[in-house]
Design an enzyme around this catalytic site. Structure first.
Site, short mmCIF file in Angstrom:
data_model
loop_
_atom_site.label_atom_id
_atom_site.label_comp_id
_atom_site.label_asym_id
_atom_site.label_seq_id
_atom_site.Cartn_x
_atom_site.Cartn_y
_atom_site.Cartn_z
N GLY A 77 0.77 -1.24 0.00
CA GLY A 77 0.00 0.00 0.00
C GLY A 77 0.80 1.29 0.00
O GLY A 77 0.41 2.27 -0.62
N ASP A 92 0.76 3.62 4.27
CA ASP A 92 -0.28 4.30 3.49
C ASP A 92 -1.40 4.80 4.40
O ASP A 92 -1.85 5.94 4.30
CB ASP A 92 -0.86 3.37 2.40
CG ASP A 92 -1.31 2.01 2.94
OD1 ASP A 92 -1.07 1.71 4.13
OD2 ASP A 92 -1.91 1.25 2.16
N LYS A 125 -6.85 7.03 9.85
CA LYS A 125 -8.28 6.78 10.10
C LYS A 125 -8.44 6.65 11.61
O LYS A 125 -8.71 5.58 12.16
CB LYS A 125 -8.68 5.47 9.40
CG LYS A 125 -10.00 5.52 8.67
CD LYS A 125 -10.44 4.14 8.23
CE LYS A 125 -10.24 3.88 6.76
NZ LYS A 125 -10.75 2.54 6.33
N PHE A 144 -13.94 3.43 3.31
CA PHE A 144 -12.98 2.63 2.57
C PHE A 144 -12.45 3.45 1.40
O PHE A 144 -13.22 3.95 0.59
CB PHE A 144 -13.60 1.33 2.07
CG PHE A 144 -12.58 0.46 1.40
CD1 PHE A 144 -11.75 -0.36 2.18
CD2 PHE A 144 -12.40 0.48 0.04
CE1 PHE A 144 -10.77 -1.13 1.58
CE2 PHE A 144 -11.42 -0.30 -0.56
CZ PHE A 144 -10.60 -1.11 0.21
N VAL A 145 -11.15 3.63 1.35
CA VAL A 145 -10.55 4.47 0.31
C VAL A 145 -9.66 3.64 -0.62
O VAL A 145 -9.17 2.57 -0.23
CB VAL A 145 -9.73 5.63 0.93
CG1 VAL A 145 -10.62 6.61 1.65
CG2 VAL A 145 -8.65 5.10 1.86
N ASP A 196 -5.45 -0.21 -2.32
CA ASP A 196 -6.16 -1.03 -3.30
C ASP A 196 -7.60 -1.34 -2.92
O ASP A 196 -7.98 -1.35 -1.74
CB ASP A 196 -5.44 -2.36 -3.48
CG ASP A 196 -5.64 -3.29 -2.28
OD1 ASP A 196 -5.32 -2.87 -1.15
OD2 ASP A 196 -6.13 -4.42 -2.49
P1 IMP Z 1 -4.78 -1.61 10.33
O1 IMP Z 1 -3.92 -2.75 10.74
O2 IMP Z 1 -6.23 -1.85 10.65
O3 IMP Z 1 -4.33 -0.28 10.86
O4 IMP Z 1 -4.79 -1.57 8.76
C1 IMP Z 1 -3.74 -1.14 8.08
C2 IMP Z 1 -3.70 -1.71 6.68
O5 IMP Z 1 -4.99 -2.04 6.15
C3 IMP Z 1 -3.15 -0.62 5.81
O6 IMP Z 1 -1.76 -0.75 5.72
C4 IMP Z 1 -3.85 -0.85 4.49
O7 IMP Z 1 -3.06 -1.69 3.69
C5 IMP Z 1 -5.14 -1.53 4.85
N1 IMP Z 1 -6.28 -0.57 4.82
C6 IMP Z 1 -6.87 0.01 5.88
N2 IMP Z 1 -7.88 0.83 5.51
C7 IMP Z 1 -7.91 0.76 4.15
C8 IMP Z 1 -8.74 1.41 3.15
O8 IMP Z 1 -9.65 2.22 3.43
N3 IMP Z 1 -8.44 1.10 1.85
C9 IMP Z 1 -7.45 0.24 1.50
N4 IMP Z 1 -6.67 -0.39 2.40
C10 IMP Z 1 -6.89 -0.14 3.71
MG MG Z 2 -0.52 -0.78 4.21
#
Ligand code: IMP
Ligand code: MG
Length: 178
Positions: free
Chosen positions: A47, A103, A135, A156-157, A163
């Site tokens: 990402g 990302d 987020k 969701f982005v 992606d």
């Molecule tokens: P976390 O572990 O929940 O903080 O998620 C982090 C990972 O989930 C990021 O590095 C992204 O790759 C993926 N991710 C989280 N939110 C999104 C989104 O809205 N779109 C795409 N990928 C996301």
């Molecule tokens: Mg990521």
């Protein structure tokens, strides 16, 4: 077949907004780390790949670039909370200045996992985190980035490295699906 198309994406941040914000972030990082000491940038694939490259071009200190790969989302649009290490191969980072480049920080599970491992096994001198998107509202951990580009709602982005089902990373802007 994807059930959502690029045309369904509502633009959240344009290419120009992203570029401008990255320059501001780089200026802060240049000021904080200085221009003399080495900095190891760690790209969290896949990402952060595009953000990582664009950010690195504005950094003024001697930079080394490393790449790791973790997976947390699978193909669903909500964070699973389970982080899978795909490749965490790194050189020795002891006594180094290290900046993890992400990302997006959503629940924070991925970053917590990475920070735990890096602190424990590498003992860097200085370990900081930059994420393009924060987020904050979706956080399930106590993780806060040292630098972030934009705070976003719980949407969701996709685009600019992020992606949707493996697609849309190549878009030069970031959008969301309604
Ligand atoms: P976390 O572990 O929940 O903080 O998620 C982090 C990972 O989930 C990021 O590095 C992204 O790759 C993926 N991710 C989280 N939110 C999104 C989104 O809205 N779109 C795409 N990928 C996301
Ligand atoms: Mg990521």
């Amino acid at each position: 077949m994807l059930d959502k198309k690029v045309e369904d994406l509502k633009i959240l941040f344009t290419q120009e907004q992203i570029e401008k914000r990255i320059e501001e972030l780089a200026e802060k990082i240049n000021n904080d780390f200085g221009t003399k000491e080495d900095l190891t940038l760690i790209c969290v694939l896949k990402g952060s790949s595009i953000f990582f490259c664009d950010l690195s071009k504005h950094l003024k200190m001697p930079v080394q670039m490393e790449f790791i790969r973790v997976s947390s989302y699978g193909n669903s649009q909500t964070s699973s909370g389970h982080v899978q290490a795909m490749d965490l191969t790194l050189p020795n980072l002891e006594h180094k200045n290290v900046l993890i480049v992400e990302d997006i920080i959503d629940t924070g599970c991925t970053m917590k996992f990475l920070l735990d491992i890096l602190c424990r096994t590498h003992k860097p001198k200085n370990l900081k985190v930059v994420t393009l998107l924060n987020k904050k509202i979706a956080r399930k951990t106590d993780i806060e980035p040292d630098y972030y580009g934009f705070d976003i709602d719980d949407k969701f982005v996709a685009g600019y490295g992020l992606d949707y089902e493996g697609y849309m990373r190549n878009l030069p802007y970031i959008g969301y699906f309604e």
